[in-house]
Design an enzyme around this catalytic site. Structure first.
Site, mmCIF file in Angstrom:
data_model
loop_
_atom_site.group_PDB
_atom_site.id
_atom_site.type_symbol
_atom_site.label_atom_id
_atom_site.label_comp_id
_atom_site.label_asym_id
_atom_site.label_seq_id
_atom_site.Cartn_x
_atom_site.Cartn_y
_atom_site.Cartn_z
ATOM 1 N N HIS A 61 0.823 -1.212 0.000
ATOM 2 C CA HIS A 61 0.000 0.000 0.000
ATOM 3 C C HIS A 61 0.860 1.268 0.000
ATOM 4 O O HIS A 61 0.506 2.266 -0.636
ATOM 5 C CB HIS A 61 -0.965 -0.030 1.182
ATOM 6 C CG HIS A 61 -2.005 -1.119 1.053
ATOM 7 N ND1 HIS A 61 -2.195 -2.101 2.003
ATOM 8 C CD2 HIS A 61 -2.867 -1.398 0.041
ATOM 9 C CE1 HIS A 61 -3.134 -2.927 1.583
ATOM 10 N NE2 HIS A 61 -3.559 -2.529 0.404
ATOM 11 N N ASP A 155 -6.240 -0.778 -7.668
ATOM 12 C CA ASP A 155 -5.849 -1.772 -6.668
ATOM 13 C C ASP A 155 -6.868 -2.910 -6.742
ATOM 14 O O ASP A 155 -7.735 -3.079 -5.874
ATOM 15 C CB ASP A 155 -5.844 -1.138 -5.274
ATOM 16 C CG ASP A 155 -5.500 -2.154 -4.190
ATOM 17 O OD1 ASP A 155 -5.838 -1.893 -3.012
ATOM 18 O OD2 ASP A 155 -4.925 -3.220 -4.516
ATOM 19 N N SER A 156 -6.779 -3.670 -7.822
ATOM 20 C CA SER A 156 -7.829 -4.670 -8.089
ATOM 21 C C SER A 156 -7.324 -6.078 -7.814
ATOM 22 O O SER A 156 -6.123 -6.315 -7.635
ATOM 23 C CB SER A 156 -8.259 -4.581 -9.556
ATOM 24 O OG SER A 156 -7.255 -5.170 -10.378
ATOM 25 N N THR A 157 -8.258 -6.999 -7.841
ATOM 26 C CA THR A 157 -7.905 -8.414 -7.822
ATOM 27 C C THR A 157 -7.254 -8.747 -9.168
ATOM 28 O O THR A 157 -7.150 -7.891 -10.037
ATOM 29 C CB THR A 157 -9.187 -9.249 -7.635
ATOM 30 O OG1 THR A 157 -10.246 -8.668 -8.398
ATOM 31 C CG2 THR A 157 -9.619 -9.284 -6.172
#
Ligand code: SAM
Length: 286
Positions: A61, A155-157
């Site tokens: 992050h 910030d995806s899968t």
């Protein structure tokens, strides 16, 4: 004691001992589990793929938020696609000069569950007055919004299931449309050692769309297969070539205390290994 076996890669994977199962639910979009593991803390998985763990989420992050925001230097409006656990939101919100944060997350159950079971990820930033939380498909948002942003963070899968569209040419084109002059797009792009094809595909789709595109890396133990790659698309080619002094000034000026990110790491993260450079057809001096 049962185990969580990650199912991302055929015939190769990681196992977490489930010391305590905290939550297990089939949401409207995916299968969500959160469990405790003595070594990694609380861990969340979606559709059998580990998304985040308390022990090392700071690496991912911090690198996803501070690299583009400090490279930009004058970011005021940030868009987060996905990020429902709240970790990248927490890091973006630490930048006092950011005036508006829009988060477009498709699955509200992820947000609500992570607020309850992973409270340290968002650390209360879902209540930040600068946040506009939109529960929607990120693809639909970027193709329909009239708003413009300085930094877009996807910030995806992984590109399976609901996130597949977030790796499409149309998505990158729409993100480019939504960026102000000098804007920067960064995305989660898998581990090149295990998912080199994903990096190659993203490279082809960013090429010609941005004044500068590249990747930067960080080793996040939770993400199996070596260093994690972050895709980089910048409207200003200078954004990736800032001198260390500039980044140091901006970092110190931000007053943010980090556990992983610093300007030396920032610059070094863009140095890619030969096999990745070769895969994206870039010279070693780019
Ligand atoms: N750090 C993780 C990783 O590297 O894989 C990602 C974490 S975050 C939990 C991923 C989020 O992307 C999930 O909450 C998921 O619901 C969201 N997501 C997947 N597809 C989406 C879409 N089309 N639009 C918006 N959010 C989406």
């Amino acid at each position: 004691m049962s185990d969580f076996q990650e199912t991302l890669f055929e015939g190769y994977g990681q196992r977490f001992q489930i010391d305590k199962l905290l939550h297990d639910v089939h949401t409207e979009h995916q299968h969500l589990v959160i469990f405790e593991n003595a070594r990694m803390g609380r861990v969340m998985a979606l559709d059998g793929v580990v998304q985040t763990s308390e022990a090392d989420e700071f690496i991912y992050h911090e690198m996803l938020a501070h690299v583009p925001i400090l490279a930009h230097g004058l970011a005021r409006r940030v868009l987060i696609i996905g990020g429902g656990d709240g970790g990248v939101l927490r890091e973006v919100a630490r930048h006092r000069d950011i005036e508006s944060i829009t988060m477009v997350e498709i699955d509200d159950t992820v947000v609500q569950t992570c607020k309850e079971f992973l409270p340290n990820h968002s650390a209360g930033t879902f209540d930040d007055p600068r946040l506009k939380l939109v529960i929607a498909d990120g693809m639909h948002f970027v193709t329909s919004t009239e708003e413009k942003f300085d930094v877009i963070i996807s910030d995806s899968t992984d590109p399976i299931g609901p996130a597949e569209v977030l790796f499409s040419e149309r998505f990158y084109q729409a993100c480019r449309r939504c960026l102000n002059d000098g804007g920067i797009l960064v995305t989660q792009n898998g581990t090149p050692f295990m998912q080199l094809g994903e990096v190659q595909t993203t490279a082809k789709r960013l090429h010609g769309l941005f004044a500068d595109w590249h990747f930067y890396q960080a080793a996040v133990p939770t993400y199996l297969g070596g260093a994690m790659a972050f895709a980089w698309g910048a409207c200003n080619a200078e954004s990736r070539k800032l001198p260390l002094e500039t980044l140091l000034q901006r970092f110190v000026g931000s007053g943010i205390v980090t556990r992983y990110y610093n300007p030396h790491v920032h610059i070094a993260a863009f140095a890619l290994p030969q096999y990745v450079l070769h895969a994206i057809a870039k010279p070693s001096n780019d």
